[in-house]
Every structure is written in structure tokens, then in C-alpha cells.
Scaffold this motif. Structure first.
Motif, short mmCIF file in Angstrom:
data_model
loop_
_atom_site.label_atom_id
_atom_site.label_comp_id
_atom_site.label_asym_id
_atom_site.label_seq_id
_atom_site.Cartn_x
_atom_site.Cartn_y
_atom_site.Cartn_z
N ILE A 1 -27.31 15.41 12.12
CA ILE A 1 -26.11 15.62 11.31
C ILE A 1 -25.10 16.50 12.04
N TYR B 1 -25.19 20.38 6.25
CA TYR B 1 -26.11 21.52 6.19
C TYR B 1 -25.41 22.80 6.64
N LEU C 1 -31.69 18.41 11.47
CA LEU C 1 -30.35 18.61 10.91
C LEU C 1 -29.34 18.86 12.02
N ARG C 2 -29.72 19.71 12.94
CA ARG C 2 -28.83 20.07 14.05
C ARG C 2 -28.54 18.86 14.93
N TRP D 1 -34.69 22.08 10.66
CA TRP D 1 -33.44 22.59 11.23
C TRP D 1 -33.07 21.79 12.48
N CYS E 1 -22.05 23.48 9.78
CA CYS E 1 -21.88 22.09 10.20
C CYS E 1 -20.53 21.62 9.69
N ILE F 1 -29.18 13.03 2.95
CA ILE F 1 -28.60 14.32 3.35
C ILE F 1 -27.40 14.06 4.25
N ILE G 1 -28.74 22.49 2.34
CA ILE G 1 -28.37 21.11 2.64
C ILE G 1 -27.55 20.55 1.48
#
Length: 281
Positions: free
Chosen positions: A152, A183, A148-149, A145, A7, A180, A199
Motif C-alpha cells: 500500500i 495505513y 502495508l509498507r 507492517w 501513507c 485495506i 488501517i
């Protein structure tokens, strides 16, 4: 064969860590550090202490926010040492810009720590179970995941841009919330996938973090297996975490709705919209 997903900002963050730095080189949606403002009177400072945010607020307004804080967010509640304002800080940190300088109003100086403390108070009820725009309890590796994908990493964010969210990262009875902001996933390229997920979060574990404009971070790394992706490469709600213990997996992930007024999530009845606006704007 392994596949590595980075990321944005991960390489730079890792380089800084290698060089001995521990502060965040912040992406545009960066979260910020603070102190968790414990309720227990053996862990100082507390928001209800003399000289801290609530007493200064009372000097300015004539209210009794310090007394309210002591009674409802303090020793009277017989708190465990981990009880504090980490949820309110984490909620505020994903939505609000941090105070970066002191401000004097009516001859009362509100330091960075006081303005952060009051800003944290404005998100006090953001984790009461009714105000989540994003929430998953005990998320699978694939679901974690995916969030996060999307959020973020910016693949499918709820607000049209990359944005952090909160992780309740103690898997057990205690509650430890962190915002957070980045990641990294390393996994084997055959389904179902196994690998590790790291993370990066802002931290609130030291009192001095309340009085700085810089942000400091730490990382958590989790092992997983059994994750599938759909035809578009999106992780699905699948898989299992590998390992035991309170730091082996996230307990929950969440993000509150944005507070459209200073008082939307406030618990302390002695605070007011107009005074908070003057101090925090």
C-alpha cells in the motif's frame, strides 16, 4: 520521541472524518464498498431474493442462478448470521473497478446493486486456499507492517504500483474480510519498536452500500510491541500484539490472483462467461 509514518491520503482522509464525512477520497488503487450479501434469510437483501441480481440475471438468460444461490449460498445451508460474501467482495474490490451506473440489456435493468452483486459472485472461490498471491495467517505486527509498507505504501509492491489487499480482521471463529486501502504507523524510535498501527478499510455493513458508486470506510487501530527493522528500515517478521479480543489484531491477510476470466472463481454453475461479460464489462 515518536516517529509518525503517514501513507499517502491519510491526512485528507482524517480531515474528511473530522468534518463528518465517511466516504473515501480514493487513491488510484481504491477499493469500493458493497453489502456483504448474507446467506441467512433474516438479513436482507440477499442475492437470491426476488427482484435482486440472480433473478434479473435469470430473466435475461433463462438460467436458474437464483435457485442455485438459494440452495448453495442460502438458508438450505443453515448459515450463521455472519455467513456471506465478504471474502468475494473483498477479493473483487482490490482488483476490479466498481460498477458506477445501471445497465439495461434485453429490457432487463441491472442496477448498480445487481452489477456489484454479480461482480462479487465472480470472486466467490478466491479465498478457498489455492488462489492467493499474498497470504499470511496470524501475521506478526512486523510482517503486517511490512506488507502495508510494501504493497500500500508502494515501497516494494508485487505489481510495480501501490495496491490494496484483504485483511481478515476478526480474531476468532468468525470471518470478517475487508479490503485495506491505507495505513498509518506511530512508533517509538528505538528498537524493538512499540506503538500503534491504524488501517483504513472499505466497508460492507449496510445494504444501501450496494447501490452507490461512493465508497465508505472505517478504521482499525492495533497496539504492538517488539518489532525490529533491518538495516534498510524494513520491518521484520517480529513483535507481538497488545490486547485481547476479536479486534485486537488481524487474523490473516491475503490477496487472490487476478481473475483473468469472469468465471475463474465462480461457484454458481448457472452463470456464464458471455452473459457476465455483457452485464459487467
Amino acid at each position: 520521541m515518536q516517529k509518525i509514518i503517514f501513507c499517502r491520503q491519510i491526512f485528507l482522509a482524517s480531515l474528511l472524518a473530522t468534518l463528518g464525512f465517511s466516504f473515501i477520497t480514493a487513491p488510484a488503487w481504491a477499493v469500493w464498498s458493497c453489502w456483504y450479501w448474507p446467506w441467512h434469510d433474516s438479513y436482507n437483501p440477499n442475492l437470491y431474493d426476488n427482484g435482486e441480481a440472480m433473478q434479473r440475471y435469470d430473466y435475461y438468460t433463462g438460467a436458474n442462478s437464483q435457485g442455485w444461490e438459494y440452495y448453495f449460498h442460502g438458508p438450505v445451508q443453515n448459515p450463521d448470521p455472519w455467513w456471506g460474501h465478504c471474502h468475494a467482495w473483498a477479493g473483487a474490490a482490490v482488483w476490479e473497478d466498481p460498477p458506477t451506473e445501471p445497465k439495461t440489456i434485453g429490457n432487463i435493468e441491472f442496477r448498480i446493486r445487481d452489477r456489484k452483486g454479480l461482480l462479487v459472485e465472480t470472486y466467490s472461490k478466491c479465498a478457498d486456499g489455492t488462489a492467493y498471491e499474498l497470504y499470511a495467517n496470524d501475521p506478526s505486527p512486523g510482517l503486517f507492517w511490512r506488507y502495508l509498507r510494501d504493497e500500500i505504501g508502494g515501497y516494494n509492491p508485487m505489481h510495480g504500483k501501490s495496491m490494496g489487499f484483504v485483511g481478515e480482521l476478526y480474531y476468532g471463529d468468525e470471518v470478517w474480510n475487508y479490503p485495506i486501502y491505507n495505513y498509518n504507523v506511530v512508533y517509538f524510535t528505538s528498537q524493538p519498536y512499540s506503538g500503534r498501527l491504524t488501517i483504513w478499510v472499505a466497508v460492507d455493513g449496510k445494504p444501501q452500500l450496494a447501490n452507490t458508486a461512493k465508497s465508505y470506510y472505517k478504521s482499525f487501530t492495533y497496539q504492538f510491541g517488539g518489532v525490529y527493522q533491518d538495516s534498510r528500515g524494513n520491518p521484520t517478521d517480529s513483535g507481538w500484539w497488545i490486547g485481547q479480543g476479536p479486534n485486537s489484531r488481524p487474523d490473516a491477510i491475503w490477496r487472490p490472483y487476478y481473475a483473468t476470466t469472469w468465471m475463474q472463481y465462480v461457484e454458481n454453475t448457472q452463470l456464464s462467461e458471455s452473459a457476465l461479460h455483457q452485464i459487467l464489462k
